[in-house]
Motif scaffolding. Structure first.
Motif, short mmCIF file in Angstrom:
data_model
loop_
_atom_site.label_atom_id
_atom_site.label_comp_id
_atom_site.label_asym_id
_atom_site.label_seq_id
_atom_site.Cartn_x
_atom_site.Cartn_y
_atom_site.Cartn_z
N ASN A 20 0.82 -1.21 0.00
CA ASN A 20 0.00 0.00 0.00
C ASN A 20 0.85 1.26 0.00
OD1 ASN A 20 -2.66 1.11 0.01
ND2 ASN A 20 -2.42 1.67 2.16
N LYS A 23 -0.75 4.14 -1.53
CA LYS A 23 -1.95 4.56 -0.81
C LYS A 23 -3.24 4.29 -1.59
CE LYS A 23 0.55 8.18 1.69
NZ LYS A 23 0.61 9.63 2.03
N LYS A 24 -3.30 3.13 -2.21
CA LYS A 24 -4.51 2.78 -2.96
C LYS A 24 -5.70 2.53 -2.04
CE LYS A 24 -2.14 0.62 -6.89
NZ LYS A 24 -1.97 -0.63 -7.67
N THR A 26 -6.52 4.12 0.84
CA THR A 26 -6.85 5.18 1.78
C THR A 26 -8.34 5.49 1.82
OG1 THR A 26 -6.34 6.79 0.03
CG2 THR A 26 -4.61 6.31 1.65
N LYS A 27 -9.05 5.24 0.73
CA LYS A 27 -10.47 5.57 0.68
C LYS A 27 -11.36 4.33 0.78
CE LYS A 27 -9.70 9.72 -2.11
NZ LYS A 27 -10.04 10.43 -3.38
N GLN A 52 3.39 0.06 4.11
CA GLN A 52 3.27 1.47 3.77
C GLN A 52 4.61 2.17 3.92
OE1 GLN A 52 -1.44 1.92 4.98
NE2 GLN A 52 0.07 2.96 6.27
N LYS A 62 1.13 -2.07 8.89
CA LYS A 62 -0.19 -1.81 9.46
C LYS A 62 -0.95 -3.13 9.47
CE LYS A 62 -3.64 1.90 9.20
NZ LYS A 62 -3.08 2.73 10.29
#
Length: 259
Positions: A20, A23-24, A26-27, A52, A62
């Motif tokens: 990640n 940051k794919k 994040t939503k 990350q 994470k």
């Protein structure tokens, strides 16, 4: 959204690993992680690990339990994250520095697929001796209970009772030889017995030494349902330091899924 993943296991503790760094996710509604970990309707795993970016380390780990909630440190997950980061090419050597929810960690890859991770230091005043168990936090909170015949323990029933009452992971430990233990663990978040638990094995070894069931601060062999783990440590004054958890990791398969 299409997400690539790899699935790793460390002595039977299995994880969905996702890169990640871009940051794919994040939503994304992370409640979908529970579905992905479902062994009947998803990929199936004890948890999900996101790799990350970290400004000062090789990566940030994470971790989410199979209930879809972000959780505390996972020792076997950390070892699998080290293997995964090596495959991603994050580091070109076998020494890896990363950060997790409980702080900084160092790990390295040995021969024959063995991976070691340095766990957090444990101060003696953080260890609580109770009438029926010993409590300590090795990145995750654990109760350690010593038993005479670990095969006869109903880990699912007894472990769940303690977990719901105390809010901790529960380890049942049997001493089977000089510096040799058997450990079975009921993990919170998974809400079941897992084949192995790295922080639980670490807690079991430290508790064994604290109660003088093992006598030398040298490498201890631990048998779990998923295989063998080794824990080494040094006790200096009132602090357990240089705690290393070592065991195998393996890439099971890779794929992609639409979220």
């Amino acid at each position: 959204m299409k997400i690539d993943f790899l699935k790793y296991q460390g002595t039977g503790n299995d994880f969905i690993m996702i890169d990640n760094r871009e940051k794919k996710l994040t939503k994304v509604n992370f409640s979908c992680f529970k579905r992905l970990c479902n062994r009947h309707f998803g990929i199936g795993a004890d948890g999900i690990i996101l790799i990350q970016n970290d400004p000062n380390k090789d990566f940030y780990m994470k971790y989410y339990n199979s209930d879809g909630k972000e959780s505390s440190m996972c020792g076997n997950g950390g070892r699998c994250a080290i293997s995964f980061s090596k495959k991603l090419g994050i580091t070109k050597n076998n020494k890896i520095y990363f950060r997790a929810i409980d702080g900084n960690h160092y790990g390295y890859i040995q021969n024959k697929g063995l991976v070691s991770i340095k766990m957090i230091d444990i101060k003696k005043n953080m260890i609580k001796l109770c009438s029926q168990h010993i409590y300590l936090n090795t990145g995750s909170p654990h109760n350690v209970i010593f038993v005479d015949n670990i095969k006869k323990i109903d880990v699912q029933k007894k472990g769940r009772e303690i977990r719901l009452k105390k809010g901790v992971n529960v380890n049942f430990v049997e001493l089977i030889g000089k510096n040799i233990l058997k450990v079975r663990t009921y993990e919170r978040g998974v809400e079941n017995e897992t084949l192995s638990c790295g922080t639980g094995v670490t807690a079991s070894v430290i508790a064994s030494y604290e109660l003088k069931k093992i006598y030398k601060d040298q490498q201890v062999l631990v048998y779990t349902l998923g295989g063998k783990l080794w824990v080494s440590f040094k006790k200096e004054k009132n602090t357990y330091q240089k705690i290393y958890l070592t065991g195998s990791t393996k890439l099971i398969f890779e794929g992609w899924i639409n979220i």
